[in-house]
Design a protein around this motif. Structure first.
Motif, mmCIF file in Angstrom:
data_model
loop_
_atom_site.group_PDB
_atom_site.id
_atom_site.type_symbol
_atom_site.label_atom_id
_atom_site.label_comp_id
_atom_site.label_asym_id
_atom_site.label_seq_id
_atom_site.Cartn_x
_atom_site.Cartn_y
_atom_site.Cartn_z
ATOM 1 N N LEU A 20 18.425 39.488 -52.958
ATOM 2 C CA LEU A 20 18.938 38.978 -51.685
ATOM 3 C C LEU A 20 18.148 39.422 -50.452
ATOM 4 N N VAL A 21 17.677 40.659 -50.420
ATOM 5 C CA VAL A 21 17.055 41.199 -49.200
ATOM 6 C C VAL A 21 15.694 40.569 -48.883
ATOM 7 N N PRO A 22 14.750 40.475 -49.830
ATOM 8 C CA PRO A 22 13.456 39.872 -49.454
ATOM 9 C C PRO A 22 13.549 38.446 -48.907
ATOM 10 N N PRO A 23 14.343 37.539 -49.508
ATOM 11 C CA PRO A 23 14.455 36.214 -48.888
ATOM 12 C C PRO A 23 15.083 36.249 -47.494
ATOM 13 N N ALA A 24 16.009 37.173 -47.260
ATOM 14 C CA ALA A 24 16.611 37.280 -45.930
ATOM 15 C C ALA A 24 15.576 37.735 -44.909
ATOM 16 N N VAL A 25 14.761 38.707 -45.273
ATOM 17 C CA VAL A 25 13.721 39.191 -44.359
ATOM 18 C C VAL A 25 12.695 38.091 -44.079
ATOM 19 N N VAL A 26 12.257 37.400 -45.128
ATOM 20 C CA VAL A 26 11.281 36.326 -44.956
ATOM 21 C C VAL A 26 11.861 35.201 -44.101
ATOM 22 N N ALA A 27 13.127 34.865 -44.313
ATOM 23 C CA ALA A 27 13.763 33.810 -43.513
ATOM 24 C C ALA A 27 13.850 34.209 -42.043
ATOM 25 N N LEU A 28 14.150 35.467 -41.775
ATOM 26 C CA LEU A 28 14.237 35.919 -40.385
ATOM 27 C C LEU A 28 12.874 35.990 -39.712
ATOM 28 N N VAL A 29 11.863 36.445 -40.448
ATOM 29 C CA VAL A 29 10.545 36.663 -39.855
ATOM 30 C C VAL A 29 9.738 35.375 -39.769
ATOM 31 N N GLU A 73 20.486 26.518 -39.574
ATOM 32 C CA GLU A 73 19.053 26.541 -39.872
ATOM 33 C C GLU A 73 18.674 27.833 -40.595
ATOM 34 N N LEU A 74 19.172 28.964 -40.108
ATOM 35 C CA LEU A 74 18.885 30.257 -40.728
ATOM 36 C C LEU A 74 19.384 30.292 -42.170
ATOM 37 N N LEU A 75 20.605 29.835 -42.399
ATOM 38 C CA LEU A 75 21.155 29.834 -43.749
ATOM 39 C C LEU A 75 20.401 28.879 -44.671
ATOM 40 N N TRP A 76 19.961 27.735 -44.137
ATOM 41 C CA TRP A 76 19.227 26.789 -44.957
ATOM 42 C C TRP A 76 17.881 27.379 -45.387
ATOM 43 N N ILE A 77 17.166 27.985 -44.462
ATOM 44 C CA ILE A 77 15.864 28.580 -44.796
ATOM 45 C C ILE A 77 16.055 29.759 -45.750
ATOM 46 N N PHE A 78 17.075 30.569 -45.519
ATOM 47 C CA PHE A 78 17.381 31.667 -46.447
ATOM 48 C C PHE A 78 17.651 31.121 -47.845
#
Length: 169
Positions: free
Chosen positions: A20-29, A43-48
């Motif tokens: 869960l953590v790496p995709p969240a970081v990549v989506a935010l950055v 948009e954030l949830l879709w990219i995550f």
């Protein structure tokens, strides 16, 4: 396998946080957001979800890498169907990239390429009994597990290295 019994399987080793953590970081950055479309949260949830979907099969692949003699048709069928879906998804976005570059969504393209790479490596593992990513995935998983155990020891007040490491294989 949980469906066949309640015993704990030593080959199922990937912690949920690692998925869960790496995709969240990549989506935010690296996410490209436009508030006008559907709103920032959507948009954030879709990219995550796009990045999460590309690595969601890793626990199943690592399970299969650890269990080379797996004869369970349910596990194999599940991994082949889900990996095949990821392959079709990736090919779809590769087609979009080649034919319709104006319609390109970089998050989907990257997610699709990762899905193709992991599934092709899994197919190579099943067909030729060798894999380029299996040793890397297993060593990263072992390192994460050792770090998790060391953190638990530190919290419990035990000196590092007093508990023997358990080999899941």
């Amino acid at each position: 396998m949980w469906a066949l019994g309640s015993r704990e399987d030593k080959r199922d080793t990937v912690p949920l946080v690692v998925v869960l953590v790496p995709p969240a970081v990549v989506a935010l950055v690296f996410g490209v957001y436009s508030v006008e479309d559907h709103g920032l949260i959507v948009e954030l949830l879709w990219i995550f979800s796009m990045y999460l979907e590309s690595v969601a099969m890793l626990p199943q692949y690592i399970y299969c890498y650890r269990d080379m003699d797996n004869r369970c048709p349910i596990v194999s069928a599940y991994v082949f169907v889900m990996g095949g879906y990821r392959m079709v998804f990736g090919l779809s976005w590769a087609y979009h990239y080649l034919v319709m570059p104006y319609y390109l969504d970089m998050s989907s393209l990257i997610s699709g390429v990762l899905g193709i790479v992991f599934f092709c490596d899994y197919l190579l593992f099943k067909v030729a009994n060798r894999s380029t990513l299996s040793q890397l995935c297993i060593s990263v998983d072992d390192t994460i597990r050792e770090a998790e155990e060391a953190a638990r020891d530190m919290v419990a007040g035990e000196p590092l290295g007093t508990r023997p490491l358990v080999n899941p294989v």
